[in-house]
Design a protein around this motif. Structure first.
Motif, PDB file in Angstrom:
ATOM      1  N   TRP A 318       3.756   2.970  -4.320  1.00 47.29           N
ATOM      2  CA  TRP A 318       4.021   1.662  -4.748  1.00 47.29           C
ATOM      3  C   TRP A 318       4.448   1.512  -6.141  1.00 47.29           C
ATOM      4  CZ3 TRP A 318       5.259  -1.904  -1.786  1.00 47.29           C
ATOM      5  CH2 TRP A 318       4.398  -1.945  -0.493  1.00 47.29           C
ATOM      6  N   ALA A 322       8.014   0.068  -7.973  1.00 48.02           N
ATOM      7  CA  ALA A 322       8.038  -0.873  -8.820  1.00 48.02           C
ATOM      8  C   ALA A 322       8.780  -0.227  -9.921  1.00 48.02           C
ATOM      9  CB  ALA A 322       6.641  -1.133  -9.407  1.00 48.02           C
ATOM     10  N   ASP A 333      11.007  -8.520  -7.016  1.00 49.50           N
ATOM     11  CA  ASP A 333      10.585  -7.479  -6.027  1.00 49.50           C
ATOM     12  C   ASP A 333       9.531  -6.455  -6.864  1.00 49.50           C
ATOM     13  OD1 ASP A 333      12.271  -8.329  -4.253  1.00 49.50           O
ATOM     14  OD2 ASP A 333      13.929  -6.854  -4.657  1.00 49.50           O
ATOM     15  N   SER A 337       5.873  -5.579  -5.422  1.00 49.14           N
ATOM     16  CA  SER A 337       5.492  -4.186  -5.270  1.00 49.14           C
ATOM     17  C   SER A 337       4.186  -3.979  -6.247  1.00 49.14           C
ATOM     18  CB  SER A 337       6.491  -2.991  -5.701  1.00 49.14           C
ATOM     19  OG  SER A 337       7.594  -3.297  -4.880  1.00 49.14           O
ATOM     20  N   GLN A 340       1.237  -5.439  -4.578  1.00 50.57           N
ATOM     21  CA  GLN A 340       0.789  -4.586  -3.303  1.00 50.57           C
ATOM     22  C   GLN A 340      -0.108  -3.520  -3.712  1.00 50.57           C
ATOM     23  OE1 GLN A 340       1.057  -5.301   0.004  1.00 50.57           O
ATOM     24  NE2 GLN A 340       2.093  -7.068  -0.471  1.00 50.57           N
TER      25      GLN A 340
END
Length: 1499
Positions: A318, A322, A333, A337, A340
């Motif tokens: 992740w 990113a 986006d 990310s 998350q």
């Protein structure tokens, strides 16, 4: 002794349990516990017995007591386990694992087999509860016990495999300890496996690899290198053997430094792993991180996304994703990310979590999130976060906070930011493309000069694009440069395309790319871009794409798709007035005018200064025919500026309104509108003299004055347009001058468009109208008139040459040519046409009939049919002419209809014919013809016949002054007019009281007709010239032709002689009248009155005797004869007979209020003993007139009856009248919606009447009072009291048919209310029919029976009952009864089919034959409404009831007619007539209709 008893009781309890006698066992156990309270076995036996008796709580208590006594004994624990296993109670199930654990401890040293069984049960419970850690621990204990016993290898292998199966569920949710147990189980099983590499071993290995792929990376990384090497040796043959060590190595690389990830070994490892396992998440993550470090952000995002699909718990993945998204400026986006990854943060991963947090905050700042600054509130120690915080404040416009943050950075990083400009920053960080982009944008925003300097904006933007090829904003500004500065549309399009590819949310670059593609004609590419954006867009977004695709569809004519796309664009931004205007255009092109109006209205609301929206709104309303509203909109535009389209539209609207008024013959208003149109069109011409359409409209406006009368056609025209001085003023022109101005306007239009056929046609008509002007307006010689006709002919021919397919041109050519022909030719043609019309009338009829079917509203067809009907003598002639006036006002139709109405009115012999009732009465012919003829005479002011007919109709309508004016204009038109027109003028003057003028008019012409001489004599008389009047009557007497006429003249002479005081002459003349064969009642009345005045009772008696021989009196003659008779009796001194005569007249005519009033005056004067009864007669008079307290609180029937009761308390008739007055008040309250206040008085008043009644008429009066009382109780809902009252009367006189009928009516009403819709039995209906038959002379009884049949659905029987009542009313000669029967018969509205229509029509027609009936007319109108709601006849019938209710129609009828007329007009969407109806309702106070109109308009 005690121990023996306890043992005996326990033995008995054990035996009872064996025999399943559990209750006995409980008794023995309780006996034992009495002897020994803490006996362990007794408590255990109680637990067993209670458990078997399904008493789980008692059993649990017993076992718990036993465990308290001896916790290490097995028996109680076993019983408690059995109890918990059998029970479904939640608390028992929760305690079961503890019991098993205790049993395991106890069995471990005593019974291994039961211990293993308990362990397995405990493991099953934990497995069901998904407590996998406890499962692992319990199973490891089982394996340890087995190993301690020395179990063989196969048994241990089986146990380890069973443990792997138990722990393999939901491995992602296991904690580290559980995963460690699972991996250890797999390792032990693989060590114990003998068949290597057999099938069982392969399966076990596959499960092991699956397990390893799902456990957390730190745990995988904790595997030793020895284990990896061992795995390589074991799995040397198949490819799957290599997967496990590769995964371990990949995990090692991923959790190591970046140098390891970028090494060649790591790359080969990642690639080999993906070759062996294409779905490996570790392999994709490794390649993604490697691509990120190499700068391949696209590949990195692709690999990382695939890897995270398999390994969503990888924090490294992740974080790397990113970073890649941030480098490609995908800030949303990137933030997603980071979020998350932050959800997965664990122990030992603080550094990655901090990095993700920083990346997330930076992404949010760059996206412009307004809440980012609040999240950076604690970022005071990290300079990077502080800088981000400052940037967030800057985006929010909080300059003070930005300066504060900047000061903080300058203090903490003085070495870095001292005296540092943007150029120096770019020089210090030459690899930062963002600095160069900011520099380039700064130069771009500095103005036009810096934009054109290639070394500034362009150079820095190119540098930024090279350093950061993923920054879409750079390419967007490069596109601006190439489009606006370099004028290189190709490069600009490429830059915009690249910017949009990098950032699909960049609406500016996407819109510019699409616009350039469309400008270059590359529609496919543009539509492809728009389609891709729209497919990805969520509802309420991508406004620019929706709008551009909508404009494209609008351009190519795909209007439905354009509307849909523009609606989607507005969902994204409902406040965009430009988009609303575009949507209005789409609706307008789709011909959805109402929707277009709403769209432009919304655009106008959002941007009140938009002239375009206001103009389009006005144009649409003009298209829809709402000319008044459109003109108001145009005036708003003109108030802001002289907008030529608005001036043109305003002129068109005013001209259209003028034409509408001229069609309705409202010429005065039309001329005013034409004058305004000329003023506004002239303003437009001054601004744009090069527009042919403006000159044509001016010509149309000037030419339209040819329709009206010459004295009305006076228009003020601007000086420059009229060619008169001074030019800055308006000049009043007559009809001829205005037409010549129109001629010049058409000439200017033809100079601009010489090939326009319509302009030549209009010019030809203008010449023709000039030639047709009256001589006083032409100012031309005869040859000049012919020259005008020649010009008109040539212009029309020119129009036909340009367009020969227009029928109007050919028609105009024929008209002009006929006008130009000589008189002899015209006469020959007309004679030929006359012969042809007579010979081919049938063919003409067929031709007109076909034309009517093609265009039913074309009035000329109907006029032709009416003329043919007139020629053949058809009865439909008048009806056809009437229909032409309903279609529209037409000169021929109006005059024809007025002629036939007047002719029918002059024929006195047809008053009782059905044709007269229909054509004159029902069709309201006099009013309709008068209105139409008034319009005709306003337009055609040279037709004396029309004025004569108008005056005649005005006289019939009692419009006396208007009749005088009409006759006067007729006389003025023809100075040598015939005697008839002079005499009718004189008669009209007499009707208005202008006696001197009437005498002058009558004297202006020789009189030879009786009516004219009589009119002159009357004028003399009223003017006070009695001798001249006598002379005129004597001349009239000489020309009489019948004895009736002679009698009337003699009577008039007698009255004049009496006025002069010549009594003997008057008597002589009246005696001559009485001696004639046909004496008239008026002469006998005069003779009788003369005798009474002079006290000659003999003369009066003889005259009255002769008068009574004339037959039964009607109308006012009844009161006159009664008054004369009573006066004669009083003269003779027979005062008692005076009251009897008046009473006899009242008895014969009980509905005549005048007779009641006369009786109330005569009784006190001539019969003092009954003077008090005068109040009774006055009260009855008021009851007959319908006066109640709702109309007049001081003078009403109830007040009068109360006074009569006070004066005559012993008169039963007075009490009966009081009962009737109370019933009237209650009925009026019920109709008005208020609560009646005089209920419950019926029985009291009836008792008083019975008590006071001692006369012979008492029985009849009591019968009437009984009916009144029962009616009042029934209407008040007191059915039980009404039934009891009838039964009480029948108990006294059982053979009373009227009372039996009353009782049956009350019982039927009660039965109908209680049955609630259930049909009455046939026996009940038979009894009701028998009761009515017993009162066969009662019309009301038959009406009631018919109503009962109707409520039961027996419509045939209801019709038969009504017909029976109609026959009875005819036999009894009851006019009101016959009318009521027919109307009730017509109101059977629920009869289906055509039979109902015929029944209603027949009944109402017969009712109208009896006399005028507003209810019958209303029923006929409702019949048309139900069958032909939108028909013109429906509107006409309803309007007659609404607008002519002053003819004595009840207000209720008018209210109902208004209700249905509003529904009819609403269905036809006739707003103008609806407004007229609402105004009438306001004037009449009809609040119910106003509320209904409000509801209709709000829906």
């Amino acid at each position: 002794m005690s121990n023996k008893e306890v043992k005996s009781a326990l033995k008995n309890a054990r035996d009872a349990i064996k025999n399943k006698e559990f209750k006995e066992a409980l008794k023995h156990c309780k006996a034992a516990l009495k002897l020994e309270k803490n006996n362990y076995n007794a408590w255990v036996f109680i637990g067993v017995a209670a458990s078997e008796l399904e008493q789980p709580d008692q059993a649990q208590t017993a076992y718990r007591k036993a465990l308290e006594l001896e916790p290490e004994q097995l028996l109680a624990w076993q019983g408690l386990a059995n109890l918990y296993e059998k029970s479904d109670q939640t608390d028992f199930k929760a305690e079961l694992p503890k019991v098993y654990q205790k049993l395991i401890e106890l069995y471990e040293s005593s019974d291994k087999t039961k211990c293993y069984e308990a362990i397995r049960k405990l493991a099953d419970i934990f497995h069901m509860e998904k407590d996998y850690l406890q499962v692992a621990r319990v199973w490891r204990r089982l394996i340890q016990l087995k190993e301690g016993e020395g179990a063989n290898k196969a048994e241990l292998l089986q146990l380890w495999q069973q443990m792997t199966c138990l722990l393999s569920d939901s491995m992602e949710d296991h904690d580290n300890e559980t995963q460690q147990h699972l991996i250890a189980a797999f390792e032990k099983a693989m060590v114990l496996s003998d068949n290597v590499p057999g099938e069982d071993h392969r399966k076990l290995s596959a499960d092991y690899l699956k397990c390893l792929s799902q456990v957390s990376p730190p745990l995988c990384f904790s595997l030793t290198h020895t284990q990896l090497q061992w795995g390589k040796k074991v799995f040397s043959q198949p490819p799957i053997v290599q997967v496990l060590p590769l995964k371990k190595m990949v995990t090692k690389y991923l959790f190591s430094t970046i140098i390891w990830v970028c090494s060649e070994d790591a790359g080969r490892c990642f690639s080999r792993l993906l070759e062996l396992d294409p779905d490996s998440g570790l392999g994709h993550l490794g390649l993604g991180i490697r691509a990120l470090e190499e700068g391949k952000c696209d590949d990195s995002i692709k690999y990382l996304a695939q890897g995270l699909k398999r390994m969503r718990s990888s924090l490294v993945g992740w974080c790397s994703l990113a970073q890649a998204q941030l480098k490609m400026h995908r800030y949303s986006d990137c933030a997603t990310s980071c979020s998350q990854g932050l959800k997965l943060g664990g122990a030992g991963e603080e550094a990655l979590g901090q990095k993700l947090l920083r990346l997330r905050l930076e992404a949010l700042v760059r996206t412009g999130d307004e809440h980012t600054a609040d999240q950076l509130s604690d970022a005071n120690n990290d300079p990077v976060l502080v800088a981000l915080k400052g940037r967030a404040y800057l985006q929010k416009g909080q300059v003070d906070q930005v300066l504060q943050v900047t000061s903080q950075l300058l203090v903490t990083l003085t070495y870095l930011f001292s005296n540092l400009s943007l150029l120096q920053a770019a020089a210090q960080s030459p690899a930062c493309g963002e600095y160069y982009f900011v520099l380039g944008r700064l130069y771009w925003d500095m103005g036009e000069e810096s934009r054109r300097d290639r070394s500034k904006a362009h150079t820095h933007l190119l540098k930024a694009a090279k350093l950061d090829p993923y920054l879409g904003s750079v390419f967007c500004y490069l596109g601006h440069y190439y489009r606006e500065v370099a004028r290189d549309q190709g490069r600009a399009r490429g830059c915009y395309k690249r910017a949009f590819e990098l950032d699909s949310n960049d609406a500016e670059s996407g819109a510019a790319s699409v616009d350039l593609s469309m400008n270059e004609g590359d529609m496919d590419t543009a539509l492809a871009v728009l389609q891709s954006v729209i497919q990805r867009a969520t509802p309420g977004s991508a406004k620019w794409a929706w709008m551009r695709r909508g404009l494209y569809h609008l351009k190519v004519g795909q209007h439905p798709q354009a509307c849909a796309d523009l609606q989607a664009a507005l969902r994204a931004d409902p406040q965009d007035w430009v988009c609303w205007e575009c949507l209005g255009e789409a609706y307008l092109n789709r011909r959805s005018f109402t929707s277009a109006l709403k769209a432009f209205a919304k655009a106008q609301l959002l941007n009140p200064s938009s002239i375009y929206s206001l103009y389009q709104t006005a144009a649409i309303k003009q298209t829809l025919g709402k000319f008044k509203e459109a003109a108001a909109e145009y005036l708003q535009i003109i108030a802001q500026e002289d907008y030529v389209p608005a001036l043109k539209g305003l002129g068109e609207c005013l001209l259209s309104l003028a034409r509408c008024l001229m069609e309705d013959y409202r010429d005065g208003g039309a001329i005013d509108l034409i004058q305004q149109a000329i003023q506004y069109l002239f303003r437009a011409v001054e601004l744009r003299p090069d527009l042919s359409c403006l000159w044509k409209l001016l010509g149309d406006a000037c030419t339209s004055v040819s329709t009206v009368a010459p004295n009305r056609a006076r228009v003020v025209v601007p000086g420059p347009l009229a060619g008169l001085q001074p030019p800055d003023q308006g000049h009043l022109l007559n009809q001829g001058h205005t037409l010549r101005v129109g001629e010049r306007c058409y000439g200017r239009a033809l100079k601009l468009m010489p090939e326009s056929s319509s302009l030549w046609y209009d010019l030809g008509l203008n010449y023709y109208h000039q030639a047709c002007l009256p001589p006083c307006l032409q100012e031309l010689e005869h040859n000049s008139v012919l020259l005008q006709l020649e010009k008109a002919l040539q212009c029309v021919k020119k129009a036909i040459m340009l367009n020969s397919s227009n029928h109007s041109y050919w028609n105009a050519l024929g008209v002009v040519a006929m006008s130009k022909a000589s008189t002899s030719i015209v006469c020959v043609i007309l004679l030929f046409a006359s012969f042809l019309l007579h010979l081919l009338s049938q063919l003409s009829h067929e031709a007109f009939k076909i034309a009517q079917s093609l265009e039913p509203l074309y009035v000329n067809c109907w006029i032709g049919q009416a003329l043919i009907a007139e020629m053949v003598g058809s009865y439909d002639t008048m009806d056809l002419f009437r229909h032409t006036t309903e279609l529209r006002t037409h000169t021929e139709g109006v005059k024809g209809y007025a002629y036939w109405v007047c002719a029918t009115l002059l024929d006195k012999s047809n008053r009782d014919s059905e044709l007269y009732r229909y054509n004159i009465v029902q069709m309201n012919a006099v009013s309709a013809a008068q209105v139409a003829l008034s319009k005709y005479t306003e337009r055609i002011q040279t037709d004396p016949d029309a004025f004569v007919m108008l005056g005649f109709l005005n006289e019939h309508l009692q419009l006396k002054k208007q009749a005088v004016l009409a006759y006067q204009r007729c006389v003025c038109l023809e100075m040598d007019c015939v005697c008839l027109r002079v005499t009718v003028y004189g008669r009209a003057l007499c009707n208005t009281g202008q006696w001197e003028e009437a005498v002058h008019v009558y004297s202006s012409t020789p009189l030879e007709v009786l009516h004219d001489l009589a009119g002159l004599a009357l004028a003399y008389c009223r003017a006070g010239l009695i001798p001249e009047s006598i002379s005129a009557y004597e001349k009239a007497l000489m020309v009489t032709s019948t004895e009736k006429e002679k009698a009337y003249i003699l009577t008039s002479l007698a009255l004049l002689q009496h006025r002069l005081g010549n009594m003997d002459s008057a008597k002589t003349l009246l005696f001559k009248c009485s001696m004639l064969k046909e004496p008239v009642p008026e002469s006998l009345l005069c003779l009788c009155a003369l005798g009474l005045v002079h006290g000659d009772s003999t003369l009066a008696s003889a005259a009255l005797t002769e008068l009574l021989k004339q037959g039964r009196a009607t109308g006012a003659a009844v009161e006159q004869r009664c008054l004369l008779t009573c006066t004669l009796l009083a003269l003779q001194g027979n005062y008692s007979a005076v009251q009897r005569e008046a009473s006899r007249a009242v008895h014969s005519n009980p509905g005549n209020p005048s007779l009641w009033a006369l009786l109330s005056r005569l009784v006190p004067q001539y019969y003092p003993r009954k003077a008090k009864r005068a109040l009774l007669y006055s009260g009855v008079n008021q009851l007959a007139c319908g006066r109640h307290s709702g109309e007049d609180r001081s003078r009403n029937a109830l007040k009068t009856m109360q006074r009569a009761v006070l004066l005559c308390p012993d008169d039963p008739a007075v009490w009966a009248g009081l009962m009737a007055a109370c019933h009237t008040e209650n009925t009026a309250c019920s109709l008005s919606g208020t609560t009646p206040g005089r209920r419950g008085l019926e029985q009291v008043l009836m008792a008083v009447v019975s008590e006071k009644g001692r006369s012979p008429l008492a029985q009849a009066l009591e019968g009437w009072v009984l009916q009144q009382a029962v009616t009042g109780l029934t209407s008040g809902g007191q059915l039980e009291q009404a039934e009891a009252l009838c039964s009480q009367v029948l108990s006294v006189s059982p053979e009373h048919p009227a009372v039996v009928l009353l009782l049956r009516q009350v019982q039927c009403e009660h039965l109908l209310l209680s049955s609630a819709g259930t049909a009455l039995p046939a026996s009940v209906l038979e009894q009701l029919s028998s009761a009515v038959s017993a009162n066969h002379t009662s019309v009301a009884a038959w009406h009631w029976l018919a109503e009962v049949y109707r409520t039961q659905g027996l419509l045939v029987q209801a019709v038969m009952a009504y017909r029976q009542s109609l026959q009875l009313a005819s036999q009894l000669d009851l006019h009101s009864g016959k009318m009521a029967c027919l109307l009730r018969l017509a109101l059977l509205l629920k009869v289906p089919g055509d039979e109902w229509k015929e029944l209603v029509l027949e009944a109402t027609t017969e009712a109208l034959k009896l006399g005028p009936s507003p209810v019958a007319l209303l029923v006929q109108a409702l019949l048309h409404f139900a069958t032909k709601m939108s028909a013109r006849e429906t509107r006409r019938l309803l309007e007659r009831l609404v607008y002519f209710s002053s003819q004595g129609y009840p207000e209720t009828v008018a209210c109902v007619a208004r209700w249905y007329l509003l529904r009819h007009l609403h269905a036809k969407d006739d707003l103008e007539l609806m407004d007229t109806l609402v105004d009438d309702a306001k004037a009449s106070g009809d609040s119910r209709l106003l509320e209904f109109h409000t509801r209709l308009t709000s829906c």
